[in-house]
Design a protein around this motif. Structure first.
Motif, PDB file in Angstrom:
ATOM      1  N   ARG A   1       0.315  -8.645  -7.178  1.00  0.00           N
ATOM      2  CA  ARG A   1       0.452  -9.079  -5.777  1.00  0.00           C
ATOM      3  C   ARG A   1       1.199  -8.049  -4.953  1.00  0.00           C
ATOM      4  O   ARG A   1       0.775  -7.701  -3.837  1.00  0.00           O
ATOM      5  CB  ARG A   1       1.162 -10.435  -5.715  1.00  0.00           C
ATOM      6  CG  ARG A   1       0.366 -11.581  -6.297  1.00  0.00           C
ATOM      7  CD  ARG A   1       0.958 -12.915  -5.899  1.00  0.00           C
ATOM      8  NE  ARG A   1       2.338 -13.077  -6.356  1.00  0.00           N
ATOM      9  CZ  ARG A   1       2.677 -13.570  -7.550  1.00  0.00           C
ATOM     10  NH1 ARG A   1       1.743 -13.924  -8.408  1.00  0.00           N
ATOM     11  NH2 ARG A   1       3.946 -13.710  -7.874  1.00  0.00           N
ATOM     12  N   GLU A   2       2.311  -7.560  -5.466  1.00  0.00           N
ATOM     13  CA  GLU A   2       3.115  -6.605  -4.704  1.00  0.00           C
ATOM     14  C   GLU A   2       2.376  -5.273  -4.533  1.00  0.00           C
ATOM     15  O   GLU A   2       2.401  -4.674  -3.451  1.00  0.00           O
ATOM     16  CB  GLU A   2       4.450  -6.372  -5.416  1.00  0.00           C
ATOM     17  CG  GLU A   2       5.357  -7.603  -5.423  1.00  0.00           C
ATOM     18  CD  GLU A   2       6.480  -7.478  -6.437  1.00  0.00           C
ATOM     19  OE1 GLU A   2       6.625  -6.381  -7.024  1.00  0.00           O
ATOM     20  OE2 GLU A   2       7.210  -8.466  -6.630  1.00  0.00           O
ATOM     21  N   SER A   3       1.702  -4.828  -5.567  1.00  0.00           N
ATOM     22  CA  SER A   3       0.980  -3.561  -5.490  1.00  0.00           C
ATOM     23  C   SER A   3      -0.183  -3.660  -4.519  1.00  0.00           C
ATOM     24  O   SER A   3      -0.397  -2.758  -3.691  1.00  0.00           O
ATOM     25  CB  SER A   3       0.478  -3.155  -6.880  1.00  0.00           C
ATOM     26  OG  SER A   3       1.541  -2.953  -7.775  1.00  0.00           O
ATOM     27  N   LEU A   4      -0.934  -4.750  -4.600  1.00  0.00           N
ATOM     28  CA  LEU A   4      -2.075  -4.901  -3.698  1.00  0.00           C
ATOM     29  C   LEU A   4      -1.627  -4.982  -2.248  1.00  0.00           C
ATOM     30  O   LEU A   4      -2.283  -4.436  -1.356  1.00  0.00           O
ATOM     31  CB  LEU A   4      -2.889  -6.140  -4.075  1.00  0.00           C
ATOM     32  CG  LEU A   4      -3.667  -6.064  -5.391  1.00  0.00           C
ATOM     33  CD1 LEU A   4      -4.479  -7.333  -5.584  1.00  0.00           C
ATOM     34  CD2 LEU A   4      -4.584  -4.854  -5.422  1.00  0.00           C
ATOM     35  N   ALA A   5      -0.515  -5.660  -1.987  1.00  0.00           N
ATOM     36  CA  ALA A   5      -0.018  -5.753  -0.612  1.00  0.00           C
ATOM     37  C   ALA A   5       0.299  -4.374  -0.062  1.00  0.00           C
ATOM     38  O   ALA A   5      -0.053  -4.045   1.087  1.00  0.00           O
ATOM     39  CB  ALA A   5       1.222  -6.646  -0.565  1.00  0.00           C
ATOM     40  N   ALA A   6       0.951  -3.523  -0.854  1.00  0.00           N
ATOM     41  CA  ALA A   6       1.284  -2.172  -0.403  1.00  0.00           C
ATOM     42  C   ALA A   6       0.040  -1.321  -0.230  1.00  0.00           C
ATOM     43  O   ALA A   6      -0.084  -0.544   0.726  1.00  0.00           O
ATOM     44  CB  ALA A   6       2.241  -1.515  -1.396  1.00  0.00           C
TER      45      ALA A   6
ATOM     46  N   ASN B   1       4.538   6.225   2.507  1.00  0.00           N
ATOM     47  CA  ASN B   1       3.692   6.969   1.571  1.00  0.00           C
ATOM     48  C   ASN B   1       4.177   6.801   0.133  1.00  0.00           C
ATOM     49  O   ASN B   1       3.371   6.705  -0.800  1.00  0.00           O
ATOM     50  CB  ASN B   1       3.661   8.452   1.956  1.00  0.00           C
ATOM     51  CG  ASN B   1       2.806   8.719   3.181  1.00  0.00           C
ATOM     52  OD1 ASN B   1       1.991   7.879   3.561  1.00  0.00           O
ATOM     53  ND2 ASN B   1       2.991   9.865   3.799  1.00  0.00           N
ATOM     54  N   ARG B   2       5.497   6.779  -0.053  1.00  0.00           N
ATOM     55  CA  ARG B   2       6.021   6.590  -1.403  1.00  0.00           C
ATOM     56  C   ARG B   2       5.697   5.201  -1.936  1.00  0.00           C
ATOM     57  O   ARG B   2       5.362   5.029  -3.114  1.00  0.00           O
ATOM     58  CB  ARG B   2       7.533   6.825  -1.423  1.00  0.00           C
ATOM     59  CG  ARG B   2       7.925   8.299  -1.282  1.00  0.00           C
ATOM     60  CD  ARG B   2       9.359   8.524  -1.739  1.00  0.00           C
ATOM     61  NE  ARG B   2      10.314   7.749  -0.950  1.00  0.00           N
ATOM     62  CZ  ARG B   2      10.914   8.196   0.150  1.00  0.00           C
ATOM     63  NH1 ARG B   2      10.659   9.414   0.598  1.00  0.00           N
ATOM     64  NH2 ARG B   2      11.776   7.440   0.800  1.00  0.00           N
ATOM     65  N   ARG B   3       5.786   4.183  -1.067  1.00  0.00           N
ATOM     66  CA  ARG B   3       5.429   2.822  -1.493  1.00  0.00           C
ATOM     67  C   ARG B   3       3.963   2.757  -1.916  1.00  0.00           C
ATOM     68  O   ARG B   3       3.616   2.115  -2.917  1.00  0.00           O
ATOM     69  CB  ARG B   3       5.701   1.817  -0.365  1.00  0.00           C
ATOM     70  CG  ARG B   3       7.157   1.437  -0.199  1.00  0.00           C
ATOM     71  CD  ARG B   3       7.311   0.215   0.689  1.00  0.00           C
ATOM     72  NE  ARG B   3       6.800   0.439   2.033  1.00  0.00           N
ATOM     73  CZ  ARG B   3       7.539   0.927   3.031  1.00  0.00           C
ATOM     74  NH1 ARG B   3       8.809   1.258   2.829  1.00  0.00           N
ATOM     75  NH2 ARG B   3       7.009   1.089   4.236  1.00  0.00           N
ATOM     76  N   TYR B   4       3.117   3.417  -1.155  1.00  0.00           N
ATOM     77  CA  TYR B   4       1.683   3.399  -1.449  1.00  0.00           C
ATOM     78  C   TYR B   4       1.410   4.061  -2.795  1.00  0.00           C
ATOM     79  O   TYR B   4       0.708   3.495  -3.650  1.00  0.00           O
ATOM     80  CB  TYR B   4       0.928   4.121  -0.330  1.00  0.00           C
ATOM     81  CG  TYR B   4      -0.577   4.152  -0.508  1.00  0.00           C
ATOM     82  CD1 TYR B   4      -1.352   3.058  -0.152  1.00  0.00           C
ATOM     83  CD2 TYR B   4      -1.208   5.266  -1.025  1.00  0.00           C
ATOM     84  CE1 TYR B   4      -2.733   3.079  -0.308  1.00  0.00           C
ATOM     85  CE2 TYR B   4      -2.587   5.301  -1.192  1.00  0.00           C
ATOM     86  CZ  TYR B   4      -3.335   4.205  -0.825  1.00  0.00           C
ATOM     87  OH  TYR B   4      -4.703   4.225  -0.996  1.00  0.00           O
ATOM     88  N   GLN B   5       1.958   5.251  -3.026  1.00  0.00           N
ATOM     89  CA  GLN B   5       1.723   5.962  -4.275  1.00  0.00           C
ATOM     90  C   GLN B   5       2.324   5.218  -5.466  1.00  0.00           C
ATOM     91  O   GLN B   5       1.729   5.174  -6.551  1.00  0.00           O
ATOM     92  CB  GLN B   5       2.308   7.382  -4.183  1.00  0.00           C
ATOM     93  CG  GLN B   5       1.606   8.280  -3.171  1.00  0.00           C
ATOM     94  CD  GLN B   5       0.130   8.463  -3.487  1.00  0.00           C
ATOM     95  OE1 GLN B   5      -0.281   8.428  -4.645  1.00  0.00           O
ATOM     96  NE2 GLN B   5      -0.666   8.663  -2.440  1.00  0.00           N
ATOM     97  N   ASP B   6       3.495   4.615  -5.276  1.00  0.00           N
ATOM     98  CA  ASP B   6       4.115   3.851  -6.357  1.00  0.00           C
ATOM     99  C   ASP B   6       3.269   2.633  -6.707  1.00  0.00           C
ATOM    100  O   ASP B   6       3.112   2.291  -7.889  1.00  0.00           O
ATOM    101  CB  ASP B   6       5.524   3.420  -5.950  1.00  0.00           C
ATOM    102  CG  ASP B   6       6.237   2.649  -7.059  1.00  0.00           C
ATOM    103  OD1 ASP B   6       6.408   3.231  -8.145  1.00  0.00           O
ATOM    104  OD2 ASP B   6       6.605   1.480  -6.839  1.00  0.00           O
ATOM    105  N   ALA B   7       2.700   1.980  -5.699  1.00  0.00           N
ATOM    106  CA  ALA B   7       1.837   0.820  -5.940  1.00  0.00           C
ATOM    107  C   ALA B   7       0.599   1.229  -6.732  1.00  0.00           C
ATOM    108  O   ALA B   7       0.167   0.513  -7.655  1.00  0.00           O
ATOM    109  CB  ALA B   7       1.437   0.171  -4.618  1.00  0.00           C
TER     110      ALA B   7
END
Length: 458
Positions: A174-179, A203-209
């Motif tokens: 859920r958290e990854s898809l939201a990001a 951008n860091r949140r996106y790549q981490d997700a």
């Protein structure tokens, strides 16, 4: 849905999207006020030129032209900035693969989505929805968007992995898809890679997700290889891999292809259906006539709040109309791109090879020529005799042609079961008195819809 009607051939018009500085303003307008910008385009023509950064693109505003484009997938292939970005996330799965590979991939996945499987899936859907309802308390404020994400994550997990996602893994999904969904849209309308290589927090949140999502899929695949076979989509893919030697034969698959298909189906299965369900409850809360009609049907069809099985789906006609009208008013898949594989003509206009084509189900679904009073939420328009025939290409919640969504029947069944199960037990009221506008990202829907749950007495 009503049958399609054929439109007579007529002269097409070609225009240019308004803007003082087109190379900049079209991308900015599409990012800052996308729905208003889309709705402004049909008055410019049936085919409208615009710019997304340095690239020129054409938006199709007429449903007949969209229908023509989708029926020629070898000419108008998956591509453009949207699929460039999706490819980095999903790899070469069934959503992003070129037309030349699509038939093979669909043959591999089709057994997992065969209509004969829907009765068993319906049971799983009902169980997940019932568990969600049991967790709520009268007067509690519910994060409806989050709750629908949890529901569809559970259903999709059971379909793909036989429920291999425990609470911790489901939260990662859920958290990854939201990001990812937040980041994908801006990457589609701003096709300048250098911007997204800057190490900003977003951008860091996106790549981490992305990293977490891919690592989760790899872990599940490794566990399943060491476990007995199961009858789910991952089991189907692993059987195809194990039975194909080193990748020979028309339906052979590799580990990377299995990974790509799972990421694709996880993203599309969780996010889009969750957005549809959240939108449905938001729209019902501010349309009391439709809400009352829904309650009358579920009370008559599901006495005592009984969870609907597959046999009840045909009797939940108005509930299906609610879902269909939600998909019209707020289609989760609201903007798509294609690219031309050769020089061609569309709407009387010559397009070069490699041209970027856009079409928007949201724009088509809000065309008053196709849907009278398009802004009104009227589920009854989909009842037999409740609406005139829909123009070809005007209603596209699951696309069309041979690239139509492989899970369209499954998604409709899931949404109908979820709406009926929840509506049989709870009435959801928006905290602020209104459901709020949808927020476009990679999908369209309410991103933070909070509602108060009130128990119902059928």
């Amino acid at each position: 849905m009503s049958g399609a009607r054929t439109e007579p051939t007529r002269p097409w018009t070609v225009g240019t999207a308004p803007g003082i500085f087109p190379p900049v303003s079209h991308a900015i307008a599409l990012f800052r006020r996308p729905l208003d910008f889309l709705n402004s385009l049909p008055e410019q023509g049936d085919l409208v030129a615009l710019r997304l950064g340095p690239r020129r693109a054409w938006m199709i505003c007429d449903p007949q032209l969209v229908h023509q484009m989708l029926r020629e997938p070898h000419v108008f292939d998956k591509g453009g900035t949207q699929y460039d970005r999706l490819g980095a996330l999903m790899g070469n799965g069934i959503v992003t693969c070129p037309q030349s590979e699509h038939r093979r991939q669909r043959m591999i996945l089709q057994p997992g989505f065969h209509p004969s499987r829907i009765p068993a899936y319906t049971t799983s859907m009902g169980e997940e929805a019932e568990a969600l309802c049991r967790a709520w308390r009268p007067g509690e404020r519910i994060d409806v968007t989050g709750a629908m994400m949890a529901l569809t994550t559970g259903v999709t997990s059971r379909l793909l992995f036989s429920g291999s996602l425990d609470a911790e893994r489901a939260a990662v999904v859920r958290e990854s898809l939201a990001a990812v969904v937040r980041g994908l849209f801006v990457r589609t309308v701003v096709p300048v890679d250098a911007v997204f290589r800057i190490p900003t927090p977003a951008n860091r949140r996106y790549q981490d997700a992305l990293r977490r999502l891919h690592a989760l899929i790899d872990a599940i695949m490794a566990e399943r290889r060491a476990a007995p076979p199961r009858d789910d989509v991952l089991g189907t893919l692993l059987a195809a891999r194990d039975g194909s030697g080193d990748g020979d034969g028309p339906c052979a698959v590799t580990d990377q292809e299995i990974h790509d298909q799972l990421v694709t189906l996880l993203l599309t299965g969780v996010e889009t259906t969750a957005m549809c369900l959240a939108s449905a409850f938001g729209l019902l809360a501010v349309n009391p006539d439709a809400e009352r009609a829904l309650y009358r049907e579920v009370d008559a069809t599901l006495p005592g709040g009984h969870t609907p099985g597959h046999d009840a789906l045909e009797r939940l006609r108005y509930t299906r109309c609610v879902v269909t009208e939600t998909l019209r008013v707020r289609p989760p898949g609201w903007l798509f791109t294609r690219t031309t594989t050769r020089a061609t003509e569309l709407g009387g206009h010559r397009l070069p090879r490699g041209a970027t084509i856009l079409y928007s189900p949201y724009l088509l679904h809000h065309d008053p020529a196709s849907f009278p009073e398009p802004e009104r939420f009227r589920p009854e328009r989909w009842l037999p005799g409740g609406a005139t025939a829909v123009r070809k290409g005007a209603m596209l919640p699951f696309a069309a042609g041979n690239r139509a969504c492989i899970g369209d029947r499954l998604a409709m069944a899931e949404a109908v079961v979820a709406v009926a199960t929840i509506a049989a037990r709870w009435r959801l009221r928006p905290v602020s008195g209104h459901a709020g506008p949808p927020r476009p990202a990679a999908t369209l829907g309410p991103r933070a819809l909070t509602m108060i749950c009130e128990p119902r007495q059928p």
